[in-house]
Design an enzyme around this catalytic site. Structure first.
Site, PDB file in Angstrom:
ATOM      1  NE  ARG A 177     -26.265  -2.853  15.264  1.00  0.00           N
ATOM      2  CZ  ARG A 177     -27.165  -3.093  16.372  1.00  0.00           C
ATOM      3  NH1 ARG A 177     -27.225  -2.450  17.297  1.00  0.00           N
ATOM      4  NH2 ARG A 177     -27.198  -4.340  16.810  1.00  0.00           N
ATOM      5  CB  SER A 227     -24.523  -7.378  10.161  1.00  0.00           C
ATOM      6  OG  SER A 227     -24.919  -8.337  11.031  1.00  0.00           O
ATOM      7  CD  GLU A 297     -25.157  -2.853  11.297  1.00  0.00           C
ATOM      8  OE1 GLU A 297     -26.130  -3.274  11.102  1.00  0.00           O
ATOM      9  OE2 GLU A 297     -24.220  -3.079  12.282  1.00  0.00           O
TER      10      GLU A 297
END
Ligand SMILES: Cc1cc2nc3c(=O)[nH]c(=O)nc-3n(C[C@H](O)[C@H](O)[C@H](O)COP(=O)(O)OP(=O)(O)OC[C@H]3O[C@@H](n4cnc5c(N)ncnc54)[C@H](O)[C@@H]3O)c2cc1C
Length: 304
Positions: A177, A227, A297
């Site tokens: 990520r 998420s 995130e």
């Protein structure tokens, strides 16, 4: 809040139909949450984007690039300065031989669907990710063992001051990520993805299987930003949250999904403050119970 003189100057760069002032951002995020942008513009061409960047530089105006808003929590007081959304030619998709070329504002899922129709494999993982190509490259989006890192060969950007540049895939420093572009203020305008030829029927079977797995596990019927937390080394965020007894835990309109504890869902009228309070509660409880600090995130942007 933009001054009258600034508005006049901006309206010389693009037609007024693509400029909105004090625009609530909730409709532009998958969470359905977010206060207003001072100004939201829909940029359709690279030259227009450059003019907007020069305008922001000249007036020392902060600016933010909004993709499809699927990895964002925009805070309740919104975003000061200019929010730029890419559309028009900056969101087209084209397939040339085994390369998919897509504008930064294009839908990642649409690009993956076009690749599949052209008999190209490698983007099956991407069909269920609801973001834009630009957002996917910045975040190195991935799922089910595939990630942007595997397919991106060239990334065309405008740097913070509007200079065009091209990065080769290997120069993107993709990781979990992350990419080299995070924190640089560069804008992804176009991405080239190189794929392999395969039987379209086989590609369709693989894609449908991944979509089914997503629908089985994820709360796709409710607004969310995917998420919420990064995967901590050696653990799964969702499993830690579930173990801490937080599945279904709710603050205001924000709830830990009953289907997948790694998601926070907006069950109606949630504010960003509700989501932040829930994130803090999850972090505290999981840390006390498992000793792991969960890191968000999702990108949290704007003013509280
Ligand atoms: C139901 C659901 C499922 C999801 N599943 C996954 C998954 O399986 N895997 C995964 O990785 N993610 C997943 N996500 C998260 C999200 O879709 C991805 O992170 C996606 O890549 C974000 O793209 P976006 O266009 O929505 O970016 P945004 O949320 O709009 O922005 C994210 C960041 O990218 C920047 N950005 C966006 N476009 C550009 C551009 N053109 N140039 C420069 N910067 C830009 C923004 O400024 C911001 O910092 C999911 C989200 C949802 C809601």
């Amino acid at each position: 809040m933009l001054e009258h003189v600034h508005k006049k100057e901006l309206e010389k760069i693009m037609d007024t139909g693509r400029i909105s002032y004090d625009q609530p951002l909730a409709p532009y995020t998958s969470f359905g949450i977010g206060g207003p942008a001072d100004v939201l513009v829909q940029a359709e061409r690279e030259a227009e984007l450059q003019a907007l960047l020069h305008f922001c530089q000249k007036h020392a105006m902060p600016r933010f690039i909004l993709g499809k808003g699927t990895n964002l929590l925009v805070l309740d007081k919104g975003i000061r300065g200019m929010v730029i959304h890419l559309s028009g030619i900056l969101s087209y998709v084209e397939v040339k031989e085994n390369t998919v070329i897509a504008g930064g504002g294009a839908s990642l899922a649409d690009a993956a669907a076009q690749a599949a129709r052209a008999g190209l494999t490698g983007m099956e993982f991407a069909q269920g990710i609801p973001g834009s190509i630009g957002g996917a490259v910045i975040m190195n989006a991935g799922a089910y063992g595939g990630e942007m890192k595997d397919i991106v060969t060239r990334v065309h950007v405008l740097s913070a001051n509007g200079q065009p540049a091209v990065y080769r895939g290997v120069e993107m420093a993709f990781g979990y990520r992350v990419s080299v572009l995070q924190g640089t203020n560069a804008i992804v305008t176009k991405v080239e993805m190189t794929l392999q030829y395969d039987d379209p029927a086989e590609i369709r079977i693989r894609t449908e299987d991944l979509q089914r797995r997503r629908w089985d596990k994820q709360p796709l019927n409710l607004p969310s930003a995917g998420s919420v937390f990064r995967r901590p080394t050696g653990f799964y965020a969702g499993a830690l949250i579930e173990k801490a007894g937080l599945k279904g835990y709710r603050i205001g309109g924000a709830q830990v999904s009953e289907k997948h504890a790694g998601f926070i869902v907006n069950i109606g009228q949630a504010t960003a403050a509700d989501v932040i309070a829930l994130i803090c509660h999850i972090q505290k409880t999981v840390r006390e119970q498992s000793g792991v600090l969960l890191e968000p995130e999702i990108r949290i942007v704007g003013e509280e």
